[in-house]
Design a protein around this motif. Structure first.
Motif, PDB file in Angstrom:
ATOM      1  N   GLY A 140       0.814  -1.203   0.000  1.00 58.27           N
ATOM      2  CA  GLY A 140       0.000   0.000   0.000  1.00 58.27           C
ATOM      3  C   GLY A 140       0.854   1.262   0.000  1.00 58.27           C
ATOM      4  O   GLY A 140       2.008   1.230  -0.420  1.00 58.27           O
ATOM      5  N   PRO A 141       0.257   2.357   0.497  1.00 60.30           N
ATOM      6  CA  PRO A 141      -1.023   2.370   1.203  1.00 60.30           C
ATOM      7  C   PRO A 141      -2.207   2.095   0.277  1.00 60.30           C
ATOM      8  O   PRO A 141      -2.211   2.520  -0.870  1.00 60.30           O
ATOM      9  CB  PRO A 141      -1.097   3.785   1.783  1.00 60.30           C
ATOM     10  N   LEU A 180      -6.283   5.823   4.435  1.00 63.26           N
ATOM     11  CA  LEU A 180      -5.060   5.336   3.794  1.00 63.26           C
ATOM     12  C   LEU A 180      -4.389   4.341   4.734  1.00 63.26           C
ATOM     13  O   LEU A 180      -3.873   4.719   5.785  1.00 63.26           O
ATOM     14  CB  LEU A 180      -4.113   6.493   3.493  1.00 63.26           C
ATOM     15  N   SER A 181      -4.408   3.087   4.344  1.00 62.03           N
ATOM     16  CA  SER A 181      -3.924   2.019   5.215  1.00 62.03           C
ATOM     17  C   SER A 181      -2.672   1.378   4.624  1.00 62.03           C
ATOM     18  O   SER A 181      -2.696   0.860   3.510  1.00 62.03           O
ATOM     19  CB  SER A 181      -5.023   0.957   5.379  1.00 62.03           C
ATOM     20  N   MET A 182      -1.581   1.424   5.390  1.00 63.06           N
ATOM     21  CA  MET A 182      -0.353   0.726   5.003  1.00 63.06           C
ATOM     22  C   MET A 182      -0.401  -0.660   5.631  1.00 63.06           C
ATOM     23  O   MET A 182      -0.396  -0.807   6.854  1.00 63.06           O
ATOM     24  CB  MET A 182       0.881   1.488   5.496  1.00 63.06           C
ATOM     25  N   LYS A 193       9.555   2.734   5.663  1.00 61.67           N
ATOM     26  CA  LYS A 193       8.314   3.353   5.179  1.00 61.67           C
ATOM     27  C   LYS A 193       7.606   4.192   6.239  1.00 61.67           C
ATOM     28  O   LYS A 193       6.506   4.689   5.998  1.00 61.67           O
ATOM     29  CB  LYS A 193       7.361   2.261   4.665  1.00 61.67           C
ATOM     30  N   GLU A 223       6.247   7.548   5.135  1.00 65.19           N
ATOM     31  CA  GLU A 223       5.349   7.655   3.988  1.00 65.19           C
ATOM     32  C   GLU A 223       3.951   8.067   4.465  1.00 65.19           C
ATOM     33  O   GLU A 223       3.591   7.856   5.622  1.00 65.19           O
ATOM     34  CB  GLU A 223       5.296   6.324   3.229  1.00 65.19           C
ATOM     35  N   PHE A 229       0.312   7.771   5.310  1.00 75.01           N
ATOM     36  CA  PHE A 229      -0.776   6.823   5.534  1.00 75.01           C
ATOM     37  C   PHE A 229      -1.435   7.173   6.857  1.00 75.01           C
ATOM     38  O   PHE A 229      -0.855   7.863   7.698  1.00 75.01           O
ATOM     39  CB  PHE A 229      -0.291   5.364   5.520  1.00 75.01           C
ATOM     40  N   ASP A 230      -2.669   6.700   7.029  1.00 74.32           N
ATOM     41  CA  ASP A 230      -3.426   6.998   8.246  1.00 74.32           C
ATOM     42  C   ASP A 230      -3.235   5.935   9.314  1.00 74.32           C
ATOM     43  O   ASP A 230      -3.225   6.240  10.509  1.00 74.32           O
ATOM     44  CB  ASP A 230      -4.921   7.124   7.921  1.00 74.32           C
ATOM     45  N   TYR A 231      -3.133   4.673   8.889  1.00 79.68           N
ATOM     46  CA  TYR A 231      -2.964   3.554   9.815  1.00 79.68           C
ATOM     47  C   TYR A 231      -1.919   2.591   9.268  1.00 79.68           C
ATOM     48  O   TYR A 231      -1.838   2.374   8.053  1.00 79.68           O
ATOM     49  CB  TYR A 231      -4.274   2.767   9.984  1.00 79.68           C
ATOM     50  N   LEU A 232      -1.153   2.004  10.171  1.00 79.79           N
ATOM     51  CA  LEU A 232      -0.329   0.843   9.843  1.00 79.79           C
ATOM     52  C   LEU A 232      -1.147  -0.370  10.271  1.00 79.79           C
ATOM     53  O   LEU A 232      -1.435  -0.543  11.460  1.00 79.79           O
ATOM     54  CB  LEU A 232       1.003   0.890  10.587  1.00 79.79           C
ATOM     55  N   THR A 233      -1.540  -1.195   9.304  1.00 79.39           N
ATOM     56  CA  THR A 233      -2.566  -2.204   9.548  1.00 79.39           C
ATOM     57  C   THR A 233      -2.026  -3.614   9.348  1.00 79.39           C
ATOM     58  O   THR A 233      -1.562  -3.964   8.256  1.00 79.39           O
ATOM     59  CB  THR A 233      -3.761  -1.985   8.599  1.00 79.39           C
TER      60      THR A 233
END
Length: 302
Positions: free
Chosen positions: A6-7, A15-17, A62, A65, A67-71
């Motif tokens: 992703g994200p 935006l999810s990584m 990363k 970079e 993104f909103d969440y690291l998932t």
């Protein structure tokens, strides 16, 4: 091989990584609706499926970079990885954004695994059944799993965890919709912050039928206060499509700017950008540390 992806544009998480600690498709369920297809390795045994040091290295690379969440999600059930706790802890120390774990809830029966998952800022478990028969029909579990123990594990997790819990319930016509009232009572008993109702909208592992939009709306009478999260209408309205494309061909925009320029909700902006990107009509790039979208050079107007 990369372990972060992703994200991606997610209607639930923005935006999810993604972080994938598994080999495809390693899970303790073989859900009939799974968009990844049939489970290749059906197991309840935890193990090391990818090199943890490489995952930690990618998170470090990363971390800045946009993104909103690291998932933690990916190719199966994240809690099957024996490295989950270590990697979540590292992510919490390294990444300034919230950490999310998407789980099928099955291993929350274990106090040790509950402790690992509880290090996340938000947990997105699922619960698709309340009876053994429906559990077998929709989730096709590893033989050692029992739905009543899983529900109890979710209750224990709620008592121990102070973060956000967003519980997803997947409803499949003719499979588990007949016991929606039982699932609703079980879901409420686990005290999540949100209950999110879904149905099959992507290509499933088996030829199953989704509930219609009308049927899902009626489910809100059984699940009071729940949210509906499916994307039934996977298209961009013609006028919005052209307005977005025209503006992105003139100037790149972030999701926030697209929302403001075109008077869209966050979820609609994410959905439309996801579709337009999939169709090759827009691309993405990083500008000033932010993810921006821009129009492709050639596109149709139809």
């Amino acid at each position: 091989m990369g372990y972060l992806f992703g994200p991606v544009l997610s209607r639930r998480l923005g935006l999810s990584m993604g972080v994938d600690l598994l080999r495809h498709k390693t899970c303790n369920l073989d859900c009939i609706y799974c968009e990844l297809g049939r489970t290749d390795c059906l197991t309840c045994g935890r193990g090391r499926f990818v090199p943890p040091q490489k995952v930690l290295g990618e998170i470090r690379e990363k971390r800045n970079e946009p993104f909103d969440y690291l998932t933690f999600a990916g190719s199966g059930e994240p809690t099957l990885s024996q490295d989950l706790g270590r990697v979540v802890a590292f992510a919490k120390e390294t990444v300034s954004r919230p950490v999310a774990v998407i789980t099928n809830s099955t291993l929350l029966t274990s106090p040790a695994i509950r402790k690992e998952v509880a290090a996340a800022d938000i947990v997105l478990p699922s619960l698709d059944a309340a009876s053994p028969a429906a559990f077998q029909a929709i989730n096709r579990p590893d033989p050692g799993l029992k739905i009543e123990e899983i529900i109890q594990g979710l209750k224990e997790f709620r008592r121990e965890y102070s973060g956000e819990i967003w519980l997803e319930v997947m409803l499949v016509a003719g499979i588990n919709d007949h016991e929606a009232d039982l699932i609703a009572r079980a879901a409420e008993s686990t005290e999540p912050d949100r209950i999110q109702l879904n149905t099959v909208v992507r290509t499933p592992a088996e030829p199953v039928r989704p509930l219609s939009e009308e049927e899902m709306v009626r489910m809100l009478e059984i699940f009071p206060g729940a949210e509906l999260i499916p994307d039934w209408d996977w298209r961009v309205p013609f006028d919005i499509r052209n307005r977005i494309l025209d503006s992105l061909c003139r100037s790149p925009s972030t999701l926030e700017e697209i929302c403001r320029l075109h008077d869209l909700t966050d979820s609609d902006a994410i959905k439309y950008c996801k579709i337009l990107e999939h169709d090759g009509l827009i691309t993405r790039r990083i500008e000033g540390g932010k993810l921006c979208f821009l129009g492709s050079k050639s596109r149709g107007r139809g």
